[in-house]
Write an enzyme that holds these catalytic residues in place. Sequence first.
Site, PDB file in Angstrom:
ATOM      1  N   GLU A  90       5.167  -1.244  -8.992  1.00  0.00           N
ATOM      2  CA  GLU A  90       6.014  -0.199  -9.539  1.00  0.00           C
ATOM      3  C   GLU A  90       6.212   0.914  -8.511  1.00  0.00           C
ATOM      4  OE1 GLU A  90       5.677   0.545 -14.148  1.00  0.00           O
ATOM      5  OE2 GLU A  90       3.672   0.368 -13.287  1.00  0.00           O
TER       6      GLU A  90
ATOM      7  N   ASP B 194      -1.464  -3.937 -20.257  1.00  0.00           N
ATOM      8  CA  ASP B 194      -1.311  -3.959 -18.801  1.00  0.00           C
ATOM      9  C   ASP B 194      -0.823  -5.319 -18.313  1.00  0.00           C
ATOM     10  OD1 ASP B 194      -2.213  -1.342 -18.753  1.00  0.00           O
ATOM     11  OD2 ASP B 194      -4.313  -1.939 -18.523  1.00  0.00           O
TER      12      ASP B 194
ATOM     13  N   ASP C 275       0.215  -4.289 -11.892  1.00  0.00           N
ATOM     14  CA  ASP C 275       0.296  -3.049 -12.667  1.00  0.00           C
ATOM     15  C   ASP C 275      -0.946  -2.223 -12.367  1.00  0.00           C
ATOM     16  OD1 ASP C 275       1.497  -1.381 -14.865  1.00  0.00           O
ATOM     17  OD2 ASP C 275      -0.457  -1.798 -15.754  1.00  0.00           O
TER      18      ASP C 275
END
Length: 517
Positions: free
Chosen positions: A341, A438, A249
Site C-alpha cells: 500500500e 488483514d 498488508d
Amino acid sequence: MAVQQEVLKAFRFALDPRPAQLEVLLRHAGAARWAFNHALGMKVAAHKEWRCQVQALIDQGVPEVEARRQVKVPVPSKPRIQKHLNLIKGDSRKGCLPEGALGPERPCPWWHEVNTYAFQSAFIDADRAWQNWLGSLAGKRAGRAVGYPRFKKKGRCRDAFRLHHDVKRPGIRPVGYRRLRLPMVGEVRLHDSAKRLVRLLDRGCAQVQSVTVSRGGHRWYASVLCKVVVELPGKPTKAQTQRGTVGVDLGVKYLAALSQPLEANVPESRFVDNPRHLVRTEKQLAKAQRALSRTQKGSARRHKARRQVGRLHHEVAVRRATVLHAMTKQLATRFATVAVEDLHVAGMTRSARGTLEAPGKQVRQKAGLNRAILDAAPGEVRRQLAYKTRWYGSKLAVLDRWFPSSKTCSACGWQNPRLTLADRAFHCDGCGLLTDRDENAARNIARHAVVADDSPVAPGRGETQNARGAPDPAGLKANHQGASKREGTSPPRTVPPQRSNPLTLPDPHGQQPAKHP
C-alpha cells in the site's frame, strides 16, 4: 537475461577501536561538526545581509518585489568557503603566529590533526542542507517541508564524518578480513567480517569511493561506499514466477499479513509476527530514563545515564533493522511481484492534541498507537522493497492510497462502510466470506496494486515514490500536506500554508526567489 550494471553499495561494519583510535575518531567528528557550523554561518550571514538590504530599500519606498529583484547577495558555496578558511585558519604547529595574524582569534589551528576530507565533506553537507531548504521552499522537493538549516551542537547531534580518497592510491581499504584502514586513524579492528568486500575487491568488481564513520549508541560504525559491478536479473526466476504476486498488508497486530504464505505449504507463514521491540524494552528504558532525570546537568553521572539510554535505544534500532531486512529479502527473492500500500506514515502518526478550540480526544491512546506504528516502521519496509526487488529480479507494485482495501471483499468486491478498526474479522454480506481482516486486505492489495516503473528507485537520492513523497490528490503536495489513509472517504480539503516571514532568501542561481513560509 542478467544485465551487468555499475551500482553504489555500502558495506557497514561495526568497529572495535583502541582507546587512542577512539580519540582520533572523536576528533574527526568534532572537526566535521565545526566545519559544518562554519559553512552554515557564512551562508546565514549572507542571507541576513540580503534581508537587511531588501528591508532598507522597502523603507525608502521601493516596492517589495522590485527590492528583491535589485538586491543580489551571493550565498557562498563549498569552493568559496574552503578558500576563505585557508586564508584565515591558524596553525598550532608553528611556535609563533605569522606576521599580521589575528592572534588567538585565528580559527581551527588544529586542522592538521584531522583528515582534510572531514572538512570538505562537511562543507558539502552544508551546501546540501541549504539546497534542500531552497528546494522545499520552491515546492521542488517531495515530502514534508524542510526547515531552515540549523547549527549542530555537541551532544545533541550524531557524531559522524565522511572521508574520501584517491581511488588510484586507495587510503581506505580492508586489511585482511578483520581490519579496516582509515586515513590518519590507522587499521581499526572490525567486529564483523569483511570477506564479501575483500573478495569483490580482489576480483576487480568493486572500487571503494568513501567511508562514513558514525557513532550509534555505544558502537562506532564504518559504512564503506563502493562502486560495484553487479548482475541484475532482467526477469524473475522460475521459482519466483511460480509463486506469482504476494500482497503485503503492513500493520501493528501483525508486522505483515500476506495474501499467500511466505513459505510454500506452510499456512502459518501467512502472518509475520510483530516482535514489538520497543515494548520489550519499555521497562529497561523507563528505569534508565528515571535515573537520567535524577541527575544534575553537566555531571559525570548524567553523562553515564545518557549513554545507557542511548545504548538501549540503539539496541532496539538494531533489532528492528535485522527483522525488517530479513523479511524484505525473503519477499523480494521468493515472489515475482511484491504489492504494498501507498501508506502516508507521517499522516498516520500525526498527533491528536488538536487545538484550543477543538482539543483532540484520547490523546494518550493515539500516542501509544503512533509509537506502535513507528516501531513497525512501514516506511522503512517500503524503502527496502524498492531496491531489493530490483536487485533480485522481482517487481514492486503499489496500491493507490485511497483504495479501501480493508473494507472491500476480496472475493466479490462488496464494501462494508461500517467496518471499524476494532473489527478484526471481515464478514461479507454479499457472498458470505468470513476471513481475517488483514488477510482480506492483503488479497485486495495483490489484486489491485499497479506495478511501478522500472527506473532505479531507492539506491540513489532520486527516489520516485516513498512513504512521504508519493503523489497525492487535490494538489496536497504543493501545500506540504500529506494525507493519511482514510478508507472509503474523499481526500481532505487543502489549507493554505501559513506565512510568518514575508521576506525571501536570495536564489544562488539568479532565479526569482520564493517567499519564506
